[in-house]
Design an enzyme around this catalytic site. Sequence first.
Site, PDB file in Angstrom:
ATOM      1  N   GLY A   1       7.908 -10.418  -5.128  1.00 21.47           N
ATOM      2  CA  GLY A   1       8.838  -9.550  -4.397  1.00 21.47           C
ATOM      3  C   GLY A   1       9.781 -10.227  -3.423  1.00 21.47           C
TER       4      GLY A   1
ATOM      5  N   LYS B   1       6.978  -0.654   6.493  1.00 21.99           N
ATOM      6  CA  LYS B   1       6.781   0.801   6.566  1.00 21.99           C
ATOM      7  C   LYS B   1       5.751   1.031   7.672  1.00 21.99           C
ATOM      8  CE  LYS B   1       7.250   1.634   1.553  1.00 21.99           C
ATOM      9  NZ  LYS B   1       6.492   1.899   0.312  1.00 21.99           N
TER      10      LYS B   1
ATOM     11  N   PHE C   1       8.534   5.218  -1.539  1.00 23.97           N
ATOM     12  CA  PHE C   1       8.585   4.111  -2.483  1.00 23.97           C
ATOM     13  C   PHE C   1      10.033   3.694  -2.721  1.00 23.97           C
ATOM     14  CE2 PHE C   1       8.621   2.004  -6.569  1.00 23.97           C
ATOM     15  CZ  PHE C   1       7.543   1.145  -6.433  1.00 23.97           C
TER      16      PHE C   1
ATOM     17  N   ASP D   1      10.019  -4.056  -7.020  1.00 32.03           N
ATOM     18  CA  ASP D   1      10.059  -3.493  -8.357  1.00 32.03           C
ATOM     19  C   ASP D   1       9.361  -2.155  -8.486  1.00 32.03           C
ATOM     20  OD1 ASP D   1       7.429  -4.762  -7.941  1.00 32.03           O
ATOM     21  OD2 ASP D   1       7.069  -4.181 -10.031  1.00 32.03           O
TER      22      ASP D   1
ATOM     23  N   ASP E   1       3.343  -3.008   3.796  1.00 38.81           N
ATOM     24  CA  ASP E   1       3.098  -1.586   3.552  1.00 38.81           C
ATOM     25  C   ASP E   1       1.780  -1.236   4.250  1.00 38.81           C
ATOM     26  OD1 ASP E   1       3.145   0.929   2.272  1.00 38.81           O
ATOM     27  OD2 ASP E   1       2.409   0.176   0.382  1.00 38.81           O
TER      28      ASP E   1
ATOM     29  N   ARG F   1      13.999  -5.354  -9.765  1.00 39.60           N
ATOM     30  CA  ARG F   1      14.020  -6.469  -8.802  1.00 39.60           C
ATOM     31  C   ARG F   1      15.411  -7.071  -8.652  1.00 39.60           C
ATOM     32  NH1 ARG F   1       8.718  -7.816  -7.626  1.00 39.60           N
ATOM     33  NH2 ARG F   1       7.203  -7.698  -9.297  1.00 39.60           N
TER      34      ARG F   1
ATOM     35  N   GLU G   1       7.651 -12.380   3.323  1.00 34.53           N
ATOM     36  CA  GLU G   1       7.213 -11.271   2.467  1.00 34.53           C
ATOM     37  C   GLU G   1       8.359 -10.296   2.226  1.00 34.53           C
ATOM     38  OE1 GLU G   1       5.594  -9.929   0.378  1.00 34.53           O
ATOM     39  OE2 GLU G   1       3.498  -9.576   0.788  1.00 34.53           O
ATOM     40  N   ASP G   2       8.260  -9.562   1.117  1.00 33.72           N
ATOM     41  CA  ASP G   2       9.264  -8.531   0.852  1.00 33.72           C
ATOM     42  C   ASP G   2       9.031  -7.305   1.735  1.00 33.72           C
ATOM     43  OD1 ASP G   2       6.904  -7.811  -0.457  1.00 33.72           O
ATOM     44  OD2 ASP G   2       7.867  -7.315  -2.365  1.00 33.72           O
TER      45      ASP G   2
HETATM   46  P1  IMP Z   1       0.381  -3.886   1.168  1.00 38.85           P
HETATM   47  O1  IMP Z   1      -0.747  -4.815   0.819  1.00 38.85           O
HETATM   48  O2  IMP Z   1      -0.014  -2.448   1.032  1.00 38.85           O
HETATM   49  O3  IMP Z   1       0.996  -4.164   2.538  1.00 38.85           O
HETATM   50  O4  IMP Z   1       1.472  -4.047   0.062  1.00 38.85           O
HETATM   51  C1  IMP Z   1       2.182  -5.169  -0.071  1.00 38.85           C
HETATM   52  C2  IMP Z   1       2.862  -5.320  -1.412  1.00 38.85           C
HETATM   53  O5  IMP Z   1       3.008  -4.109  -2.149  1.00 38.85           O
HETATM   54  C3  IMP Z   1       4.256  -5.793  -1.111  1.00 38.85           C
HETATM   55  O6  IMP Z   1       4.280  -7.184  -0.976  1.00 38.85           O
HETATM   56  C4  IMP Z   1       5.044  -5.277  -2.282  1.00 38.85           C
HETATM   57  O7  IMP Z   1       5.065  -6.238  -3.310  1.00 38.85           O
HETATM   58  C5  IMP Z   1       4.316  -4.019  -2.722  1.00 38.85           C
HETATM   59  N1  IMP Z   1       4.993  -2.780  -2.218  1.00 38.85           N
HETATM   60  C6  IMP Z   1       4.695  -2.074  -1.107  1.00 38.85           C
HETATM   61  N2  IMP Z   1       5.521  -1.007  -0.953  1.00 38.85           N
HETATM   62  C7  IMP Z   1       6.368  -1.062  -2.010  1.00 38.85           C
HETATM   63  C8  IMP Z   1       7.499  -0.233  -2.421  1.00 38.85           C
HETATM   64  O8  IMP Z   1       7.889   0.757  -1.787  1.00 38.85           O
HETATM   65  N3  IMP Z   1       8.135  -0.625  -3.558  1.00 38.85           N
HETATM   66  C9  IMP Z   1       7.763  -1.724  -4.294  1.00 38.85           C
HETATM   67  N4  IMP Z   1       6.737  -2.523  -3.942  1.00 38.85           N
HETATM   68  C10 IMP Z   1       6.033  -2.193  -2.807  1.00 38.85           C
HETATM   69 MG    MG Z   2       5.092  -8.660  -1.998  1.00 40.13          MG
END
Ligand code: IMP
Ligand code: MG
Length: 179
Positions: A48, A134, A155, A162, A106, A168, A102-103
Amino acid sequence: METITIRDRQFTLSIPEHDILKAVKNVAEQINNDMQNLNPLFICVLNGAFMFASDLMKHISIPCEITFIKLSSYAGLYTTGVVKEVMGLSESVIERNVVVVEDIVDTGITMERILSSLTTQGAKSIKVATFLQKPDALQRPINIDYVAMKIPNDFIVGYGLDYDGYGRNLKEIYTVIND
Ligand code: IMP
Ligand code: MG
């Protein structure tokens, strides 16, 4: 309203390219100020973060290195909560000042996992730079040093992020339209 279709979902334009690039440049300038003389090692989290890392690095003007790791946790629209390491670090972080790129943060589960691994591997200092956050979705008490943009708990796709592997390549951010 500009809408696009990716696979079975419709998305609407939510962050234009100009706003993205301005926010990314702003993060780079903060890092340039904070990390002079620290010779940072940037660790880009694939897939990402490739586009964010690319634009960010164009504005980093201090001596630095960049490397890549690959993790995956999402299936479709929802995080699985299980983080898989698909490709690990190829160099030592011992005595290095690292910046995780990081992208999006979440739930924070992925970042928590990365931070604990880098700590175990002996990094001297660890900073986190994320393109998006977020805040309403955060479930872990992690410290994020640089956030380009904060967004609602919806989302999104584009700019490296993606939906089931697609989207992407988009240079802007699009938000899913719930039906
Ligand atoms: P986390 O572990 O829940 O913080 O999620 C992290 C990963 O989930 C990120 O690095 C993204 O690759 C993916 N992700 C989280 N939210 C989104 C979204 O809204 N769209 C696409 N990918 C997401
Ligand atoms: Mg990521």
